[in-house]
Design a protein around this motif. Structure first.
Motif, PDB file in Angstrom:
ATOM      1  N   TRP A  80     -30.536  15.375 -20.487  1.00 50.91           N
ATOM      2  CA  TRP A  80     -29.720  16.609 -19.683  1.00 50.91           C
ATOM      3  C   TRP A  80     -31.091  17.744 -19.364  1.00 50.91           C
ATOM      4  CZ3 TRP A  80     -25.136  15.268 -17.438  1.00 50.91           C
ATOM      5  CH2 TRP A  80     -24.289  14.198 -17.909  1.00 50.91           C
ATOM      6  N   ARG A  81     -30.881  18.090 -18.408  1.00 53.83           N
ATOM      7  CA  ARG A  81     -31.839  18.909 -17.865  1.00 53.83           C
ATOM      8  C   ARG A  81     -30.991  20.386 -18.625  1.00 53.83           C
ATOM      9  NH1 ARG A  81     -34.201  18.341 -13.165  1.00 53.83           N
ATOM     10  NH2 ARG A  81     -33.697  16.275 -12.259  1.00 53.83           N
ATOM     11  N   GLY A  83     -30.599  23.190 -18.363  1.00 53.25           N
ATOM     12  CA  GLY A  83     -29.129  24.558 -17.589  1.00 53.25           C
ATOM     13  C   GLY A  83     -27.828  23.128 -17.823  1.00 53.25           C
ATOM     14  N   SER A  84     -27.863  22.089 -18.080  1.00 54.43           N
ATOM     15  CA  SER A  84     -26.922  21.487 -18.538  1.00 54.43           C
ATOM     16  C   SER A  84     -26.469  21.269 -19.880  1.00 54.43           C
ATOM     17  CB  SER A  84     -27.024  19.985 -17.802  1.00 54.43           C
ATOM     18  OG  SER A  84     -27.424  20.197 -16.198  1.00 54.43           O
ATOM     19  N   ARG A  85     -27.068  21.295 -20.351  1.00 61.33           N
ATOM     20  CA  ARG A  85     -27.096  21.510 -21.691  1.00 61.33           C
ATOM     21  C   ARG A  85     -25.964  22.098 -22.965  1.00 61.33           C
ATOM     22  NH1 ARG A  85     -33.277  20.757 -22.852  1.00 61.33           N
ATOM     23  NH2 ARG A  85     -33.593  19.131 -21.844  1.00 61.33           N
ATOM     24  N   ALA A 106     -21.680  14.372 -13.688  1.00 61.01           N
ATOM     25  CA  ALA A 106     -23.642  14.320 -13.166  1.00 61.01           C
ATOM     26  C   ALA A 106     -23.798  14.186 -12.076  1.00 61.01           C
ATOM     27  CB  ALA A 106     -23.458  13.910 -14.596  1.00 61.01           C
ATOM     28  N   ALA A 112     -28.773  12.991  -5.356  1.00 58.75           N
ATOM     29  CA  ALA A 112     -27.676  13.132  -6.572  1.00 58.75           C
ATOM     30  C   ALA A 112     -27.144  12.290  -6.281  1.00 58.75           C
ATOM     31  CB  ALA A 112     -27.309  14.507  -5.425  1.00 58.75           C
ATOM     32  N   SER A 149     -37.894  12.425 -12.129  1.00 59.34           N
ATOM     33  CA  SER A 149     -36.487  12.458 -13.062  1.00 59.34           C
ATOM     34  C   SER A 149     -35.433  12.487 -13.792  1.00 59.34           C
ATOM     35  CB  SER A 149     -36.409  14.346 -13.337  1.00 59.34           C
ATOM     36  OG  SER A 149     -35.787  14.637 -14.250  1.00 59.34           O
ATOM     37  N   LEU A 152     -30.437  14.437 -16.392  1.00 56.06           N
ATOM     38  CA  LEU A 152     -28.832  14.570 -15.387  1.00 56.06           C
ATOM     39  C   LEU A 152     -28.910  15.988 -15.432  1.00 56.06           C
ATOM     40  CD1 LEU A 152     -27.485  11.872 -17.673  1.00 56.06           C
ATOM     41  CD2 LEU A 152     -28.313  10.554 -14.976  1.00 56.06           C
ATOM     42  N   THR A 153     -28.054  16.061 -14.214  1.00 56.31           N
ATOM     43  CA  THR A 153     -27.635  17.094 -14.242  1.00 56.31           C
ATOM     44  C   THR A 153     -25.868  17.649 -14.305  1.00 56.31           C
ATOM     45  OG1 THR A 153     -29.635  17.984 -12.780  1.00 56.31           O
ATOM     46  CG2 THR A 153     -27.464  19.445 -12.519  1.00 56.31           C
ATOM     47  N   ARG A 155     -22.220  18.712 -13.864  1.00 55.36           N
ATOM     48  CA  ARG A 155     -21.602  19.434 -12.921  1.00 55.36           C
ATOM     49  C   ARG A 155     -20.071  20.238 -13.312  1.00 55.36           C
ATOM     50  NH1 ARG A 155     -24.751  21.131 -10.091  1.00 55.36           N
ATOM     51  NH2 ARG A 155     -23.204  21.597  -8.144  1.00 55.36           N
TER      52      ARG A 155
END
Length: 179
Positions: A80-81, A83-85, A106, A112, A149, A152-153, A155
């Motif tokens: 995961w990115r 910021g998502s962790r 995600a 996206a 990349s 994953l991001t 949401r």
């Protein structure tokens, strides 16, 4: 409304959690029959959670192809990115603590593309809830460029159903804190 594969795993896990041999609403890893997952198996992973972060024990071929590497022994958060962790760490904790599935919605790639990742808790050989079975369910075919990349991001994460365990609370008796 969830992806049909997400709903399948939720329903399958719920059936296992209602069996007489499930403890506190969490089935043992040993009762999960991989054949029951059918064509979803390449998009399934199993992780151990000895501490705050789960470590991938095994991952299906689709997942490893998507991430472009072998994932055995890698921390789940590394997929995961940054910021998502925190959201993913909280989702892992929620699944195990509340004994219920958690679905993370995600995004993947520059376009996206939406993907649902379901996390369900399982008990390991020790009897402790320390395993996570996960399933990737992409909304559409994912095709990423080679240099794109694979992180994953996240949401949003959603706990599904009622928690099977009472929430932990603190009480004080004569000034001593008790859980």
């Amino acid at each position: 409304m969830f992806h049909p594969d997400t709903q399948f795993l939720i329903d399958h896990w719920t059936g296992l959690s209602r069996r007489a041999d499930a403890r506190a609403g969490i089935p043992a890893r040993a009762v999960v029959d991989p054949a029951a997952l059918g064509l979803r198996l390449p998009r399934v992973f199993m992780a151990d959670r000895p501490g705050e972060d789960a470590v991938v024990r095994l991952a299906g071929g689709w997942i490893e192809d998507f991430h472009g590497e072998h994932l055995k022994e890698q921390p789940l958060l590394s997929l995961w990115r940054p910021g998502s962790r925190p959201l993913i760490a909280a989702a892992q904790t929620q699944a195990l603590r509340e004994a219920r599935p958690v679905v993370v919605v995600a995004l993947a790639g520059q376009r996206a593309a939406q993907i649902e990742i379901t996390l369900v808790p399982l008990r390991g050989p020790s009897g402790e809830p320390d395993r996570i079975l996960g399933l990737y369910a992409p909304a559409a075919t994912l095709s990423l460029a080679r240099d794109e990349s694979r992180l994953l991001t996240a949401r949003v994460s959603i706990g599904v159903g009622e928690p099977a365990r009472a929430p932990l609370s603190l009480a004080a008796v004569h000034g001593r804190r008790l859980a």
